[in-house]
Design an enzyme around this catalytic site. Structure first.
Site, PDB file in Angstrom:
ATOM      1  N   PHE A 130     -38.485 -13.510  59.191  1.00 26.46           N
ATOM      2  CA  PHE A 130     -39.909 -13.701  59.474  1.00 26.46           C
ATOM      3  C   PHE A 130     -40.034 -15.066  60.138  1.00 26.46           C
ATOM      4  CE2 PHE A 130     -44.327 -14.637  57.774  1.00 26.46           C
ATOM      5  CZ  PHE A 130     -44.959 -13.737  58.608  1.00 26.46           C
ATOM      6  N   ALA A 131     -40.245 -15.068  61.457  1.00 25.82           N
ATOM      7  CA  ALA A 131     -40.116 -16.300  62.243  1.00 25.82           C
ATOM      8  C   ALA A 131     -41.483 -16.788  62.708  1.00 25.82           C
ATOM      9  CB  ALA A 131     -39.190 -16.053  63.433  1.00 25.82           C
TER      10      ALA A 131
ATOM     11  N   SER B 218     -42.384 -20.591  62.030  1.00 27.25           N
ATOM     12  CA  SER B 218     -42.340 -22.050  62.239  1.00 27.25           C
ATOM     13  C   SER B 218     -41.670 -22.436  63.552  1.00 27.25           C
ATOM     14  CB  SER B 218     -41.573 -22.722  61.100  1.00 27.25           C
ATOM     15  OG  SER B 218     -42.148 -22.402  59.870  1.00 27.25           O
TER      16      SER B 218
ATOM     17  N   ARG C  10     -46.227 -16.446  48.665  1.00 28.79           N
ATOM     18  CA  ARG C  10     -46.280 -17.801  48.106  1.00 28.79           C
ATOM     19  C   ARG C  10     -46.174 -17.784  46.579  1.00 28.79           C
ATOM     20  NH1 ARG C  10     -50.691 -19.521  51.183  1.00 28.79           N
ATOM     21  NH2 ARG C  10     -49.129 -20.165  52.689  1.00 28.79           N
TER      22      ARG C  10
ATOM     23  N   GLY D 187     -26.420 -36.039  31.869  1.00 28.50           N
ATOM     24  CA  GLY D 187     -25.836 -37.334  32.202  1.00 28.50           C
ATOM     25  C   GLY D 187     -24.970 -37.205  33.454  1.00 28.50           C
TER      26      GLY D 187
ATOM     27  N   GLU E 231     -43.051 -21.947  52.889  1.00 27.01           N
ATOM     28  CA  GLU E 231     -44.232 -21.105  52.626  1.00 27.01           C
ATOM     29  C   GLU E 231     -45.435 -21.939  52.162  1.00 27.01           C
ATOM     30  OE1 GLU E 231     -43.420 -17.283  50.812  1.00 27.01           O
ATOM     31  OE2 GLU E 231     -41.376 -17.400  51.574  1.00 27.01           O
ATOM     32  N   GLY E 232     -45.565 -23.091  52.794  1.00 31.17           N
ATOM     33  CA  GLY E 232     -46.695 -23.973  52.505  1.00 31.17           C
ATOM     34  C   GLY E 232     -46.289 -25.092  51.570  1.00 31.17           C
TER      35      GLY E 232
ATOM     36  N   SER F   9     -46.521 -28.490  49.128  1.00 32.50           N
ATOM     37  CA  SER F   9     -47.414 -28.770  47.987  1.00 32.50           C
ATOM     38  C   SER F   9     -48.729 -29.383  48.471  1.00 32.50           C
ATOM     39  CB  SER F   9     -46.724 -29.734  47.016  1.00 32.50           C
ATOM     40  OG  SER F   9     -45.649 -29.083  46.398  1.00 32.50           O
TER      41      SER F   9
HETATM   42  C1  FAD Z   1     -35.311 -23.668  53.110  1.00 34.37           C
HETATM   43  C2  FAD Z   1     -36.378 -23.388  54.131  1.00 34.37           C
HETATM   44  C3  FAD Z   1     -36.543 -22.089  54.611  1.00 34.37           C
HETATM   45  C4  FAD Z   1     -37.505 -21.831  55.594  1.00 34.37           C
HETATM   46  N1  FAD Z   1     -37.622 -20.552  56.080  1.00 34.37           N
HETATM   47  C5  FAD Z   1     -38.528 -20.280  57.043  1.00 34.37           C
HETATM   48  C6  FAD Z   1     -38.619 -18.964  57.596  1.00 34.37           C
HETATM   49  O1  FAD Z   1     -37.881 -18.049  57.209  1.00 34.37           O
HETATM   50  N2  FAD Z   1     -39.540 -18.742  58.574  1.00 34.37           N
HETATM   51  C7  FAD Z   1     -40.360 -19.725  59.015  1.00 34.37           C
HETATM   52  O2  FAD Z   1     -41.168 -19.441  59.886  1.00 34.37           O
HETATM   53  N3  FAD Z   1     -40.273 -20.996  58.538  1.00 34.37           N
HETATM   54  C8  FAD Z   1     -39.389 -21.294  57.558  1.00 34.37           C
HETATM   55  N4  FAD Z   1     -39.278 -22.579  57.055  1.00 34.37           N
HETATM   56  C9  FAD Z   1     -40.120 -23.639  57.596  1.00 34.37           C
HETATM   57  C10 FAD Z   1     -41.255 -23.996  56.642  1.00 34.37           C
HETATM   58  O3  FAD Z   1     -42.215 -22.988  56.624  1.00 34.37           O
HETATM   59  C11 FAD Z   1     -41.823 -25.354  57.088  1.00 34.37           C
HETATM   60  O4  FAD Z   1     -40.828 -26.322  56.856  1.00 34.37           O
HETATM   61  C12 FAD Z   1     -43.091 -25.730  56.334  1.00 34.37           C
HETATM   62  O5  FAD Z   1     -44.155 -24.894  56.706  1.00 34.37           O
HETATM   63  C13 FAD Z   1     -43.482 -27.183  56.565  1.00 34.37           C
HETATM   64  O6  FAD Z   1     -43.499 -27.469  57.929  1.00 34.37           O
HETATM   65  P1  FAD Z   1     -42.715 -28.754  58.503  1.00 34.37           P
HETATM   66  O7  FAD Z   1     -41.334 -28.735  57.925  1.00 34.37           O
HETATM   67  O8  FAD Z   1     -42.853 -28.721  59.967  1.00 34.37           O
HETATM   68  O9  FAD Z   1     -43.466 -29.990  57.885  1.00 34.37           O
HETATM   69  P2  FAD Z   1     -44.866 -30.595  58.436  1.00 34.37           P
HETATM   70  O10 FAD Z   1     -45.836 -29.506  58.615  1.00 34.37           O
HETATM   71  O11 FAD Z   1     -44.556 -31.476  59.595  1.00 34.37           O
HETATM   72  O12 FAD Z   1     -45.292 -31.496  57.211  1.00 34.37           O
HETATM   73  C14 FAD Z   1     -44.780 -32.815  57.015  1.00 34.37           C
HETATM   74  C15 FAD Z   1     -45.522 -33.442  55.854  1.00 34.37           C
HETATM   75  O13 FAD Z   1     -46.921 -33.485  56.153  1.00 34.37           O
HETATM   76  C16 FAD Z   1     -47.647 -32.916  55.087  1.00 34.37           C
HETATM   77  N5  FAD Z   1     -48.845 -32.206  55.540  1.00 34.37           N
HETATM   78  C17 FAD Z   1     -48.921 -31.269  56.498  1.00 34.37           C
HETATM   79  N6  FAD Z   1     -50.165 -30.774  56.565  1.00 34.37           N
HETATM   80  C18 FAD Z   1     -50.885 -31.414  55.609  1.00 34.37           C
HETATM   81  C19 FAD Z   1     -52.234 -31.337  55.167  1.00 34.37           C
HETATM   82  N7  FAD Z   1     -53.104 -30.470  55.717  1.00 34.37           N
HETATM   83  N8  FAD Z   1     -52.642 -32.174  54.189  1.00 34.37           N
HETATM   84  C20 FAD Z   1     -51.766 -33.037  53.624  1.00 34.37           C
HETATM   85  N9  FAD Z   1     -50.471 -33.147  53.984  1.00 34.37           N
HETATM   86  C21 FAD Z   1     -50.038 -32.345  54.966  1.00 34.37           C
HETATM   87  C22 FAD Z   1     -46.675 -31.923  54.471  1.00 34.37           C
HETATM   88  O14 FAD Z   1     -47.043 -31.607  53.146  1.00 34.37           O
HETATM   89  C23 FAD Z   1     -45.368 -32.673  54.561  1.00 34.37           C
HETATM   90  O15 FAD Z   1     -45.244 -33.515  53.464  1.00 34.37           O
HETATM   91  C24 FAD Z   1     -38.332 -22.873  56.067  1.00 34.37           C
HETATM   92  C25 FAD Z   1     -38.175 -24.164  55.568  1.00 34.37           C
HETATM   93  C26 FAD Z   1     -37.211 -24.434  54.620  1.00 34.37           C
HETATM   94  C27 FAD Z   1     -37.062 -25.830  54.105  1.00 34.37           C
END
Ligand code: FAD
Length: 413
Positions: A141-142, A144, A259, A356, A380-381, A383
């Site tokens: 599911f792509a 990002s 989620r 430990g 998936e979003g 925290s």
């Molecule tokens: C193990 C793993 C598997 C994954 N698998 C998939 C997959 O199969 N398909 C897919 O499409 N994607 C996948 N992803 C990507 C994942 O969905 C994104 O990493 C995630 O949505 C966060 O986006 P980002 O990494 O670009 O961080 P960013 O969006 O750049 O966020 C960076 C920081 O900014 C904060 N931030 C962002 N918006 C807000 C807000 N509105 N308020 C406050 N803080 C905010 C975030 O919380 C974070 O701390 C995967 C990621 C990981 C780690």
């Protein structure tokens, strides 16, 4: 495969919770079956090296498929969910307890099939869902991209309409099963401007001309994960999934549903950590007695028990809200994911502390769980995004008291 399997002290699922009215007899049967499956399939437990992660991911996925765990992905016509969500949560919790890659295989396959289940034409469902169910097709599911993570509306991968279909150009990032998927469900931009309304969903075979697996990612917990590149990737007209322009809604619907199941997986990892720490605390001789005899260590287990109970109830409630048809289930999904993943992180950390130095050795169960649990607070979003979503659902400017307003809306399921 380096890790040893600890003696199972408490089991992956909370039997007392399963006896609450949230659950039906069928859920208790599923709980027995999935726990049985996990014990029969150990030792698949452990972590593959970077070169084995693809083959191990495929092997576990086929093994789950062979034993029917993906059968609900090919339901009779008219069914639009990949099973009930209490069941999906129980399966994820048990699999995560047993093995990170097993949980990943199960969750990504279900995640990738769900948009087809919900939005596929009869022909798309007939063509793809049986293969998802029998494991002959691996899905991804792509959504990002490098510059579109939390901000899904910023997706930039373009899909331009041609005389015969669609032409895709751009990139996807961080795609779980990106290296092993046979079929990618891809969100791309079909509209002219930026924003959520111009996105659409596509089904892209990994063999389509112009799609390429780019950089293989080496996450701290090994997974089959990659960036994908699309360079003049030609697709037929029927690759479009759902309505043109509905891509954002399709993505959000799937993520809102899955989620809360991330919360269930978090519980599985945390329960495994607690069981391992309990085994250690019982066996560890210290001050002429056992580690478990120290009051602060006992208190740590008490705290973990309280936290896991709270998280499990929130996950159960969120799953029950979807299953009972509450249209406002998404806020419960966010609450469950936020609380369960943050709790699990704290619980795993406390377990490392109880071990430990032994908990910091590469390949030990606590060390592995410490790495595996981390990504659940991001994918998936994140925290922070969950907090923003929950705050928004409270209508803080208007509702007094906010919880009363939310409660009334929940009742209008
Ligand atoms: C193990 C793993 C598997 C994954 N698998 C998939 C997959 O199969 N398909 C897919 O499409 N994607 C996948 N992803 C990507 C994942 O969905 C994104 O990493 C995630 O949505 C966060 O986006 P980002 O990494 O670009 O961080 P960013 O969006 O750049 O966020 C960076 C920081 O900014 C904060 N931030 C962002 N918006 C807000 C807000 N509105 N308020 C406050 N803080 C905010 C975030 O919380 C974070 O701390 C995967 C990621 C990981 C780690």
């Amino acid at each position: 495969m380096t890790a040893t399997i600890p003696t199972r002290l408490r089991g992956s699922l909370d039997r007392a919770l399963l006896n609450l009215p949230f659950y039906e007899p069928a859920h208790r049967t599923v709980a027995d079956s999935i726990e049985g499956w996990c014990s029969r399939h150990q030792p698949f437990d452990g972590e593959p090296g970077p070169d084995d992660v693809d083959s191990e991911g495929r092997r576990i996925l086929r093994s789950l498929a062979a034993d029917g765990w993906f059968a609900p992905l090919n339901p009779p016509a008219g069914h639009r969910e990949p099973g009930d969500y209490r069941t999906i949560c129980l399966i994820r919790e048990a699999l995560a307890y047993a093995d990170d890659l097993a949980d990943l295989a199960y969750s990504i396959q279900a995640l990738a099939a769900t948009p087809i289940l919900r939005h596929g034409t009869d022909e798309q469902r007939r063509r793809h869902l049986p293969a998802f169910a029998d494991g002959t097709v691996v899905g991804s599911f792509a959504v990002s991209e490098e510059h579109a993570g939390s901000d899904v509306a910023a997706v930039a991968l373009r899909a331009d309409q041609t005389a015969t279909g669609w032409l895709l150009n751009g990139h996807k990032a961080w795609i779980a099963h990106g290296t092993i998927a046979d079929l990618h469900c891809v969100i791309a931009r079909t509209g002219p401007g930026p924003g959520a309304l111009g996105l659409s969903a596509f089904l892209v075979p990994a063999t389509a001309p112009g799609i390429r697996v780019g950089e293989r990612i080496r996450p701290i917990a090994p997974r089959a994960m990659a960036h994908l590149h699309f360079e003049d990737c030609h697709l037929p007209a029927d690759a479009l999934l759902g309505r043109q322009g509905a891509g954002f809604v399709i993505a959000m619907e799937v993520l809102d549903r899955f989620r809360l199941t991330v919360g269930a997986a978090a519980l599985g990892f945390a329960r495994r950590a607690v069981d391992a720490a309990l085994g250690r605390a019982r066996d560890r001789a210290i001050y002429g007695s056992r580690l478990l005899d120290l009051a602060t260590v006992k208190a740590s287990f008490a705290d973990m028990e309280v936290q896991l109970n709270a998280a499990a109830l929130l996950v159960t409630r969120a799953a029950w809200e979807i299953d009972r048809g509450n249209r406002r289930f998404a806020r419960h999904s966010s609450i469950a994911k936020l609380h369960a993943t943050e709790t699990a992180q704290r619980v795993v950390d406390a377990c490392v502390q109880i071990f430990g130095a032994a908990g910091l050795v590469q390949g030990s169960v606590p060390e592995r769980l410490y790495r595996q649990i981390r990504s659940l607070r991001v994918y998936e979003g994140t925290s922070e995004v969950q907090r923003a979503t929950i705050a928004e659902s409270l209508n803080l400017d208007r509702a007094t008291p906010a919880s009363g307003e939310s409660r009334r809306k929940d009742q209008r399921a």
